[in-house]
Every structure is written in C-alpha cells, then in structure tokens.
Design an enzyme around this catalytic site. Structure first.
Site, PDB file in Angstrom:
ATOM      1  N   ASP A 116      -0.843   1.423  -4.716  1.00  0.00           N
ATOM      2  CA  ASP A 116      -1.755   0.379  -5.193  1.00  0.00           C
ATOM      3  C   ASP A 116      -3.144   0.938  -5.484  1.00  0.00           C
ATOM      4  O   ASP A 116      -4.088   0.188  -5.700  1.00  0.00           O
ATOM      5  CB  ASP A 116      -1.823  -0.803  -4.218  1.00  0.00           C
ATOM      6  N   ASP A 118      -5.578   2.415  -3.870  1.00  0.00           N
ATOM      7  CA  ASP A 118      -6.799   2.232  -3.084  1.00  0.00           C
ATOM      8  C   ASP A 118      -7.070   3.416  -2.153  1.00  0.00           C
ATOM      9  O   ASP A 118      -8.146   3.526  -1.592  1.00  0.00           O
ATOM     10  CB  ASP A 118      -6.792   0.905  -2.309  1.00  0.00           C
ATOM     11  N   SER A 142       0.822  -1.202   0.000  1.00  0.00           N
ATOM     12  CA  SER A 142       0.000   0.000   0.000  1.00  0.00           C
ATOM     13  C   SER A 142       0.863   1.261   0.000  1.00  0.00           C
ATOM     14  O   SER A 142       1.629   1.492  -0.921  1.00  0.00           O
ATOM     15  CB  SER A 142      -0.953  -0.037   1.199  1.00  0.00           C
ATOM     16  N   ASP A 145      -2.279   6.457  -3.799  1.00  0.00           N
ATOM     17  CA  ASP A 145      -1.114   5.720  -3.309  1.00  0.00           C
ATOM     18  C   ASP A 145      -0.707   4.636  -4.315  1.00  0.00           C
ATOM     19  O   ASP A 145      -1.388   4.425  -5.326  1.00  0.00           O
ATOM     20  CB  ASP A 145      -1.362   5.158  -1.910  1.00  0.00           C
TER      21      ASP A 145
END
Length: 575
Positions: free
Chosen positions: A307, A309, A146, A305
């Site tokens: 990834d 999400d 993340s 960010d």
C-alpha cells in the site's frame, strides 16, 4: 451466543456468498480453526481492523466489512447534514477482494445517503490520506493489510484531517459497530444506481495530478537532482502493490531518469508470487532487486510495501554487494539531509521540530539536537505524529520537518497525514544524489553520522501467538514483565521503567512520576548506559513485539550489547 451457534447461523444462511460457503466446507470438522473464526468479532481498534480472509466473524469478508461501514454510517448520522454530506473517500490496494470491499463499503454508505468518492483502481494509502484533505471529505476508508502476507486484508478509517481516526471518534464508531448484531441484515444500495444518482463518484487521474503536484515540493535541491538524477542508477520495486504508477511518475517529475522497476514485481499481484512476505523490512523481499541491481550496477535499491506507506533500501558497496539499511538508519540519513539542506538554503525555521515514536531510535534525536531542532516522542501509530502536526499548525509552536517510525514509515511534507513511501522514495533518491556528488553512497553517509553521534544499533523482534490461546499468552507475557520487571539486562542496570498503560515512570530508587502521553499497553526499560528495551503487543497482528536500542563507542560494541539483551529477553520469556 456461543461460537458454535454463530457458526451454525453462517452455515444455514442461504444467501452466503459462494467463496465463503466454500470456506465453511473446507473448515468443517476442524474445531480449532472454526473456534478461531467464530469465537469473537474481528477486533476494531484505533487502527481499524485487519485479519485473515475467510468465513466467520473473526475474519475479513464482505459481511464484516459491511458491519464496520454500517458502524461508520450510524456514527455519521449523528453529525449535522452539512458535515455528513461531505462524504467519505475510499481507496484500496492489490489484495484479494480489496476492490470488492471498497465498493461494498460505498454501497453501505450509499444506503444511508452518504456520498462516497471511490478510486477507479488501486491507489496507495498516502494518496487516500491526501484525498480526504483534498476533497474535504469527513472521513476516508483504506482497504489494505499493508505488508502482511497474502491471506490477510484490512480496513482503516481516516478522519477529516487525513490521519487515521483519533481514539475518541474511533471508540464511538466501535460502539456503533458492536450494535450491529446481524451482519446478514445490513442493507446495501445498488452500485449502478448510486453512480447514476451521483452519490457514488469514481475518482482517479485528477486526484493523482493534485497529489503529484504536492510531491514536487518534497525536493529541496532541484539543481543537485538535475545534475545527478540523469546518471544515478536506481532500482525500484513496488512489491506487486500500489506504488508503481505514482512512484514512477514522482521520480520522473523530480528529475530521476536512470531508474528501472523490477519487472517481475511491477504489476499488482494479490498472491505476491515472488516474495514470501511483501515487506521491505524483510531481506528476502530484495532478492530480485539485488539480482537486477548487480546486473545494472545500480547505486541504490528501493522497495515499498503493497500500500506504499513503508519504504526499505539497500546500497551498493565497493565489492558489488548490497547493504540493507534499517528503518531507523534511513530515517536518520533523511533527517540529517533535510536539516542540512534546509539550513544551507536558509529555510530551516527557528522553531523546527521532528516527531518520532517512542520505540524508534535515539539516533535521529541526536542528529536533530545537533541542529538545535526539537525531537518530540509520541506513541506508536502514525496518527499520533499527525496529531502533533495539527498541534503545530494550531499553535505555531513548531514547524514540522520530518516524522518517522522505526517500522520503515516516514513523512517529509504534511500534505499527507500518514507515512508516505512515495514522498520518501523521492527524498531518499535526493539524499543518494547528495552523497554521489561527493563520490560516496548512503552507507558512507551513515558511517559519518555514526562517527559524529555514536553507534546506534536497534533491533525489533516479535513472537507470534495465533488464536484464542495466543491472545491470552500475549496478555500473560505483558503481565509477567510488569509483575516481575527485570532489574538489569546483561551488565547494565535498569534505572527506570516507563509503563504507558499506568502513565507512570518508576525509578530504581523507588521514585515514581506521572507521564503525560496517552495510555497504551507499552513497557519501556531505560538502562544506565543510555540504551533501552520496549515491549508492546502488536495492534494489527497476533504478535508481541520487543524493541532494543543500544549505543556504543563502536559498531561492534553496540551490536554485541544488542545480542546480549536479546538473549536476556528470550530467557525471561521462556522462564
């Protein structure tokens, strides 16, 4: 076996991959680092596992990834053949070794005859959630850490509904993982043979198109977007991660044409070379976006960010400077717009509901109540929001409108069952267009909501404690807050304490009542003025987190109150 014995096993292993052998050489003689790397297995919880890259059983490497995947494979072997043959979807982000870990996972599953569907190149976490549902796989694996710094990577398992694996299945998988004693004995199939046999299928464009087709449904007022989307200036940065390709396509198909991607951050970079932390919660992550925004006179800056999400945003003020919004503020603005727009076009259901975590702002609750929409509170972790969505679908008790966590994670449409920054990017752009048409910006909209519902100010802080001693320190602090529970913060008395681990709500007058949410190591203090303070250890990092939510008649009053509470917490921690 002692950590020294485990270290020796790794050191003597002739087959150890070269980069991990080099890491062992680097650590040699550093007893503290060696102990941290080998004292215990990397923790596998309901959110999967996340850790520093390197050699050791407490590190992210191909052997710990194989072990986790072997646990999943052994669990899936207990299922009926039809379920098992549905297979596992696998995606990965831009971090060091992410692609390696993804295909290594496929090789472990392939050894067990379990089909896998692996993306050809990096894709966001929300698309992995969608893919599980779209391909009807039994599970999904997302290789990501993340928003963590570059030295981290992680591994998350998703269930067949597209949400992170629920606790019951996750606990079973964890048991199977722990049965895998010898990490070096795990067998893996040959990747090319798996592809030739059709056991490993490489996926990409077809799934992207299906996902983007669903993203079209996020836009509520297409006429508004068509009108304002041509001129409203937007700066977008994927912070060197997975959000670039889908984010750009989603904006264009919605009708937003006048946007620029921060060029230095548009391409994947596992070192995140332009930022210290690739986290849209971090002000410094917006430095390049702000510079470009000033050059181009952009109305809105958006960062997601690595990834994709989580999403953060900043708004241009009359003086040309940019005001960053918090995750709670972004959620409040989006929820208010969604409910307003749906009401205006007659598509706001009578049983509408929104869902948020227990450590997120009550600002959104006030907004929901003003529309006679229920706000449902769940534990931290988006899988609990996903659980509510499934419950709504099974019972028709509610219709899902919006879900969010204060940590910059939002979900607009439930074709994904995790937070989705691509959806949020499109929705926030529409909200900005809504205010632009009125000659205002998102910050003006926020002030209007404050004036109507009260001034809500929140802050999340955390203390980091690394290693073995750090883990014990975090346990000790949670124990201290339970045993010596503060009776007041500043001038405000504590009227109740919610202990989610004991499932008890204790009132100041001695009354105790049971709580219905699942157990979790969280404490929440409710104050007489309607504000609150919550404490919980992070599930993915060596941190203990403190959440403060205040309410005042003015922004200054609420901010001052928050500062007092913050000082009180620090004093209690350091006593």
């Amino acid at each position: 076996m002692s950590w020294q014995d485990t270290y020796q096993d790794w050191k003597e292993n002739k087959e150890l991959v070269e980069d991990l052998r080099a890491d062992l050489v680097r650590m040699e003689g550093n007893q503290d680092e060696l102990e941290d790397a080998f004292y215990a297995p990397l923790e596998f919880g309901t959110a999967g596992m996340r850790g520093v890259l390197g050699a050791g059983i407490n590190r992210m490497n191909i052997y710990t990834v194989r072990q986790a995947t072997e646990g999943l494979a052994l669990f899936m072997e207990t299922l009926d053949e039809e379920t098992r043959k549905r297979g596992v979807a696998i995606s990965y982000d831009s971090r060091h070794h992410s692609q390696d870990f993804a295909f290594e996972s496929a090789r472990v599953l392939g050894q067990h005859g379990i089909p896998t569907f692996v993306f050809e190149s990096l894709r966001p976490t929300p698309e992995l959630s969608f893919t599980v549902r779209h391909l009807h796989t039994y599970a999904g694996i997302m290789i990501t850490a993340s928003h963590n710094p570059k030295q981290y990577n992680g591994y998350k398992i998703y269930g067949e509904d597209g949400a992170q694996m629920p606790p019951k299945e996750s606990d079973l998988i964890t048991k199977y993982i722990r049965k895998v004693d010898d990490l070096f004995a795990i067998k893996v199939a040959d990747q090319e043979e798996l592809i030739e046999d059709g056991v490993l299928k490489v996926i990409g464009d077809e799934v992207d198109k299906a996902y983007l087709d669903e993203v079209k449904q996020v836009t509520i007022n297409q006429e508004l977007v068509a009108e304002e989307g041509k001129t409203m200036k937007l700066i977008f940065t994927p912070l060197h991660g997975t959000g670039a390709m889908l984010g750009e396509k989603a904006l264009r198909q919605a009708g937003f044409e006048n946007f620029t991607m921060v060029p230095e951050q548009a391409k994947p970079d596992p070192d995140f070379s332009t930022v210290k932390k690739p986290n849209p919660e971090d002000t410094a992550a917006f430095d390049l976006a702000i510079k470009l925004g000033k050059e181009e006179g952009a109305d809105l800056l958006v960062a997601v960010d690595p990834d994709a999400d989580r999403l953060g945003a900043a708004v241009r003020q009359p003086d040309g400077e940019y005001q960053l919004l918090t995750g709670n503020q972004i959620a409040a603005i989006m929820l208010n717009y969604i409910l307003t727009a749906r009401k205006n076009v007659g598509t706001l259901p009578a049983n509408a509901a929104a869902v948020k975590s227990i450590v997120s702002s009550e600002f959104a609750t006030k907004i929901a109540e003003s529309f006679n929409v229920d706000m449902i509170n769940v534990l931290t972790g988006f899988k609990f929001i996903a659980e509510q969505i499934k419950h709504f679908e099974d019972t028709n008790e509610h219709t899902f409108m919006f879900g969010f966590e204060e940590s910059y994670g939002y979900l607009v449409r439930p074709f994904v069952r995790d937070k989705d920054a691509v959806q949020s990017l499109v929705m926030l752009a529409e909200v900005a267009a809504f205010y632009k048409k009125q000659g205002k910006n998102l910050y003006d909209g926020l002030q209007e909501l404050f004036e109507k519902h009260g001034y809500f100010v929140e802050k999340t802080t955390s203390l980091t404690f690394d290693g073995v001693e750090g883990a014990n320190k975090i346990k000790d602090l949670m124990a201290k807050f339970r045993a010596e529970a503060p009776k007041q913060f500043g001038d405000y008395k504590v009227v109740a304490m919610e202990d989610f681990d004991k499932s008890e709500k204790s009132y100041a007058d001695g009354k105790v009542e049971a709580m219905t949410l699942p157990k979790s190591n969280v404490l929440k203090f409710l104050l007489e003025d309607g504000t609150w303070i919550a404490i919980r250890p992070s599930g993915t990092e060596p941190k203990i987190k403190f959440y403060i939510g205040t309410l005042g008649d003015t922004l200054e009053a609420a901010t001052k109150k928050r500062a007092v509470f913050e000082e009180e917490i620090n004093n209690f921690v350091n006593e």
